[in-house]
Design a protein around this motif. Structure first.
Motif, PDB file in Angstrom:
ATOM      1  N   ARG A 134     -28.534  -4.881  -2.366  1.00  0.00           N
ATOM      2  CA  ARG A 134     -27.865  -3.707  -1.801  1.00  0.00           C
ATOM      3  C   ARG A 134     -26.384  -4.016  -1.613  1.00  0.00           C
ATOM      4  O   ARG A 134     -26.031  -4.968  -0.913  1.00  0.00           O
ATOM      5  CB  ARG A 134     -28.478  -3.336  -0.446  1.00  0.00           C
TER       6      ARG A 134
ATOM      7  N   ARG B 162     -22.946  -2.983   0.034  1.00  0.00           N
ATOM      8  CA  ARG B 162     -22.463  -2.095   1.101  1.00  0.00           C
ATOM      9  C   ARG B 162     -21.167  -1.422   0.652  1.00  0.00           C
ATOM     10  O   ARG B 162     -20.500  -1.899  -0.264  1.00  0.00           O
ATOM     11  CB  ARG B 162     -22.326  -2.846   2.424  1.00  0.00           C
ATOM     12  N   PRO B 163     -20.785  -0.322   1.310  1.00  0.00           N
ATOM     13  CA  PRO B 163     -19.543   0.359   0.922  1.00  0.00           C
ATOM     14  C   PRO B 163     -18.323  -0.532   1.139  1.00  0.00           C
ATOM     15  O   PRO B 163     -18.328  -1.373   2.039  1.00  0.00           O
ATOM     16  CB  PRO B 163     -19.495   1.572   1.862  1.00  0.00           C
TER      17      PRO B 163
ATOM     18  N   MET C 154     -14.844  -1.661   2.468  1.00  0.00           N
ATOM     19  CA  MET C 154     -14.198  -1.388   3.753  1.00  0.00           C
ATOM     20  C   MET C 154     -12.766  -1.878   3.709  1.00  0.00           C
ATOM     21  O   MET C 154     -12.511  -3.074   3.550  1.00  0.00           O
ATOM     22  CB  MET C 154     -14.932  -2.126   4.879  1.00  0.00           C
TER      23      MET C 154
ATOM     24  N   PRO D 287     -24.491 -12.946   2.993  1.00  0.00           N
ATOM     25  CA  PRO D 287     -23.476 -13.460   3.913  1.00  0.00           C
ATOM     26  C   PRO D 287     -23.277 -12.567   5.140  1.00  0.00           C
ATOM     27  O   PRO D 287     -23.557 -11.363   5.089  1.00  0.00           O
ATOM     28  CB  PRO D 287     -22.204 -13.507   3.066  1.00  0.00           C
ATOM     29  N   THR D 288     -22.795 -13.150   6.221  1.00  0.00           N
ATOM     30  CA  THR D 288     -22.447 -12.407   7.430  1.00  0.00           C
ATOM     31  C   THR D 288     -21.417 -11.330   7.087  1.00  0.00           C
ATOM     32  O   THR D 288     -20.425 -11.627   6.432  1.00  0.00           O
ATOM     33  CB  THR D 288     -21.881 -13.384   8.482  1.00  0.00           C
ATOM     34  N   GLY D 289     -21.697 -10.095   7.515  1.00  0.00           N
ATOM     35  CA  GLY D 289     -20.774  -9.002   7.261  1.00  0.00           C
ATOM     36  C   GLY D 289     -21.151  -8.172   6.047  1.00  0.00           C
ATOM     37  O   GLY D 289     -20.503  -7.178   5.729  1.00  0.00           O
ATOM     38  N   ALA D 290     -22.247  -8.549   5.352  1.00  0.00           N
ATOM     39  CA  ALA D 290     -22.618  -7.844   4.120  1.00  0.00           C
ATOM     40  C   ALA D 290     -23.642  -6.734   4.361  1.00  0.00           C
ATOM     41  O   ALA D 290     -23.945  -5.968   3.438  1.00  0.00           O
ATOM     42  CB  ALA D 290     -23.136  -8.837   3.091  1.00  0.00           C
ATOM     43  N   GLY D 291     -24.190  -6.639   5.585  1.00  0.00           N
ATOM     44  CA  GLY D 291     -25.071  -5.505   5.884  1.00  0.00           C
ATOM     45  C   GLY D 291     -26.532  -5.830   6.146  1.00  0.00           C
ATOM     46  O   GLY D 291     -27.370  -4.931   6.086  1.00  0.00           O
ATOM     47  N   LYS D 292     -26.870  -7.066   6.495  1.00  0.00           N
ATOM     48  CA  LYS D 292     -28.278  -7.407   6.762  1.00  0.00           C
ATOM     49  C   LYS D 292     -28.816  -6.646   7.976  1.00  0.00           C
ATOM     50  O   LYS D 292     -29.885  -6.048   7.910  1.00  0.00           O
ATOM     51  CB  LYS D 292     -28.436  -8.919   7.020  1.00  0.00           C
ATOM     52  N   THR D 293     -28.058  -6.699   9.075  1.00  0.00           N
ATOM     53  CA  THR D 293     -28.533  -6.046  10.298  1.00  0.00           C
ATOM     54  C   THR D 293     -28.524  -4.527  10.126  1.00  0.00           C
ATOM     55  O   THR D 293     -29.425  -3.837  10.600  1.00  0.00           O
ATOM     56  CB  THR D 293     -27.683  -6.501  11.510  1.00  0.00           C
ATOM     57  N   HIS D 294     -27.533  -4.020   9.416  1.00  0.00           N
ATOM     58  CA  HIS D 294     -27.518  -2.584   9.120  1.00  0.00           C
ATOM     59  C   HIS D 294     -28.772  -2.205   8.342  1.00  0.00           C
ATOM     60  O   HIS D 294     -29.417  -1.199   8.630  1.00  0.00           O
ATOM     61  CB  HIS D 294     -26.267  -2.242   8.301  1.00  0.00           C
TER      62      HIS D 294
ATOM     63  N   THR E 295     -19.838  -9.734  15.514  1.00  0.00           N
ATOM     64  CA  THR E 295     -20.380 -10.271  14.260  1.00  0.00           C
ATOM     65  C   THR E 295     -19.457 -11.327  13.655  1.00  0.00           C
ATOM     66  O   THR E 295     -19.600 -11.696  12.507  1.00  0.00           O
ATOM     67  CB  THR E 295     -20.596  -9.155  13.224  1.00  0.00           C
TER      68      THR E 295
HETATM   69  P1  ADP Z   1     -24.631  -8.692   8.658  1.00  0.00           P
HETATM   70  O1  ADP Z   1     -25.774  -8.409   9.566  1.00  0.00           O
HETATM   71  O2  ADP Z   1     -25.063  -9.059   7.276  1.00  0.00           O
HETATM   72  O3  ADP Z   1     -23.664  -9.669   9.232  1.00  0.00           O
HETATM   73  P2  ADP Z   1     -23.852  -6.006   9.340  1.00  0.00           P
HETATM   74  O4  ADP Z   1     -25.132  -5.290   9.131  1.00  0.00           O
HETATM   75  O5  ADP Z   1     -23.491  -6.331  10.740  1.00  0.00           O
HETATM   76  O6  ADP Z   1     -23.815  -7.339   8.468  1.00  0.00           O
HETATM   77  O7  ADP Z   1     -22.729  -5.167   8.613  1.00  0.00           O
HETATM   78  C1  ADP Z   1     -21.339  -5.424   8.768  1.00  0.00           C
HETATM   79  C2  ADP Z   1     -20.614  -4.098   9.015  1.00  0.00           C
HETATM   80  O8  ADP Z   1     -20.754  -3.250   7.883  1.00  0.00           O
HETATM   81  C3  ADP Z   1     -21.209  -3.318  10.192  1.00  0.00           C
HETATM   82  O9  ADP Z   1     -20.159  -2.655  10.852  1.00  0.00           O
HETATM   83  C4  ADP Z   1     -22.129  -2.322   9.509  1.00  0.00           C
HETATM   84  O10 ADP Z   1     -22.312  -1.163  10.295  1.00  0.00           O
HETATM   85  C5  ADP Z   1     -21.406  -2.025   8.210  1.00  0.00           C
HETATM   86  N1  ADP Z   1     -22.322  -1.700   7.108  1.00  0.00           N
HETATM   87  C6  ADP Z   1     -23.132  -2.573   6.479  1.00  0.00           C
HETATM   88  N2  ADP Z   1     -23.827  -1.982   5.498  1.00  0.00           N
HETATM   89  C7  ADP Z   1     -23.463  -0.691   5.512  1.00  0.00           C
HETATM   90  C8  ADP Z   1     -23.833   0.458   4.735  1.00  0.00           C
HETATM   91  N3  ADP Z   1     -24.738   0.390   3.744  1.00  0.00           N
HETATM   92  N4  ADP Z   1     -23.240   1.641   5.022  1.00  0.00           N
HETATM   93  C9  ADP Z   1     -22.336   1.733   6.025  1.00  0.00           C
HETATM   94  N5  ADP Z   1     -21.954   0.703   6.785  1.00  0.00           N
HETATM   95  C10 ADP Z   1     -22.494  -0.500   6.538  1.00  0.00           C
END
Ligand code: ADP
Ligand code: MG
Length: 377
Positions: free
Chosen positions: A25, A27-28, A30, A104-111, A213
């Motif tokens: 996946r 992520r958009p 930023m 990696p951290t910041g790539a959207g795992k928790t999202h 994060t």
């Molecule tokens: P991780 O858990 O991998 O460190 P996060 O889930 O915290 O990453 O995502 C990092 C930032 O990007 C957060 O602010 C999150 O809301 C945003 N983000 C991640 N994936 C998406 C997505 N598919 N669409 C919109 N925002 C996203």
């Protein structure tokens, strides 16, 4: 692809070893992750492929293929429907499953796993669906009754910690006579509805994720593991009982901590995380390619814990999260090499108006690495 039978591993009595499905996946893009305004260095090519600029030679791109590619416009609902929903019915039949977010951290795992109130992720959607499936089953037949429960734990520095019982000590991982993996002492909460789940899970997960994060926070170095257990029991003799387990895992960041200026204790912690992550990658590799004989489940806490729910007769999905900005380039590259079924070098520049000149890309990266290595935290 070769299918292998693991030697002496928990395959739940089954002779079949199943592959781990791999989805990626993106992520958009930023703006705030791209101070130099370079634009993205990754882009999708349809529903299974993407391409990334080749840092060694910017006149080339590297194209990768996966089971599924979710581009930056993919919604939470679409990720759930395509990658997670199909495995859930198995949990009600006494089979196990696992879903991981890697990257990696910041790539959207928790999202992807947790999401937000407005955009709920895989975890709330999966739990809702499990209750929906249980209700439907109970309505359509009355031979079996079902009970649902949860546990929530963390692997941090190779220690197993109970997130529903703060302050708990490192818990042991054991195997019962039927080769089920169990954690004696782990809190198990019975759930009668989704709102029950919300009540127990949300405070525990907030506890873990409210910290920023920023790289090196605990949440980026630990594996958060939600276990949903479904037990079904026959209402009349022989009163058989079956247990299905679903693991939903937000993995530690896959970034190479050696590049973040970690020192001392931090370095030790990163090393420990890497053992579980590194072993997970070996296990997935071994399941998917069949190279290397024994599947090394016992080499880390994470893989030992997941032994009965990853490979064997279990259903497993890994969602690799990646970010499009240049500052993630090397971590993206590493994650893709792990996730891909195939890779191809294509002799055509990564066409974008904002693309930088070939030499600058490699040079810039080397410069960044040097800066990151020397700057500490
Ligand atoms: P991780 O858990 O991998 O460190 P996060 O889930 O915290 O990453 O995502 C990092 C930032 O990007 C957060 O602010 C999150 O809301 C945003 N983000 C991640 N994936 C998406 C997505 N598919 N669409 C919109 N925002 C996203
Ligand atoms: Mg996270």
């Amino acid at each position: 692809m070769a299918q292998r039978v693991p030697v002496g591993d928990a395959s739940g009595g089954s002779k079949r070893t199943s592959r781990v499905r791999v989805a990626v996946r993106l992520r958009p893009y930023m703006d705030k992750q791209d101070e130099k305004g370079e634009g993205p260095c990754v882009r999708g090519l349809g529903s299974q492929k993407l391409e990334i600029i080749n840092w060694r030679n910017a006149t080339e791109t590297l194209q990768y293929q996966f089971d599924v590619f979710h581009d930056e416009k993919t919604t939470q609902q679409e990720v759930f429907l395509s990658s997670v929903k199909p495995v859930l019915p198995h949990i009600l039949k006494g089979q196990n499953a696992s879903v991981f977010a890697y990257g990696p951290t910041g790539a959207g795992k928790t999202h992807t796993m947790l999401g937000s109130q407005e955009q709920p992720g895989v975890i709330p959607r999966a739990v809702r669906e499990v209750f929906h499936l249980v209700r439907t089953e109970e309505k359509e037949q009355d031979d079996w009754e079902y009970s649902v429960g949860m546990s929530y734990l963390e692997i941090y520095n190779e220690k197993v910690l109970d997130l529903l019982s703060p302050g708990s000590q490192d818990l042991p991982i054991r195997e019962d006579k039927d080769r089920n993996i169990i954690i004696p002492g782990l809190t198990h909460v019975p759930l009668s509805s989704f709102s029950d789940f919300d009540t127990h899970f949300i405070p525990a997960s907030l506890n873990r994720t409210t910290a920023s994060t920023k790289l090196n926070q605990r949440s980026s170095r630990s594996h958060a593991i939600l276990l949903i257990k479904v037990v079904r029991s026959q209402r009349s003799p022989p009163r058989r009982q079956q247990t299905g387990k679903l693991y939903l895992v937000d993995l530690a960041g896959s970034e190479d901590n050696r590049r973040t200026g970690n020192q001392g204790i931090r370095l030790k912690e990163s090393g420990a995380i890497n053992l579980s992550l590194f072993t997970l990658s070996k296990v997935v590799d071994s399941l998917n390619t069949g190279v290397g004989g024994r599947v090394p489940y016992r080499d880390s806490k994470l893989t030992r814990l997941l032994q009965d729910s990853l490979g064997g007769s279990a259903h497993s999905v890994m969602i690799t999260n990646i970010a499009p900005e240049y500052k993630y380039y090397f971590d993206t590259f590493t994650a893709l090499n792990f996730a891909a079924k195939s890779r191809q070098i294509v002799n055509q520049p990564f066409v974008r108006e904002t693309v930088v000149a070939p030499v600058t890309v490699a040079g810039k990266r080397a410069r960044e690495e040097k800066e990151a290595g020397g700057s500490g935290e």
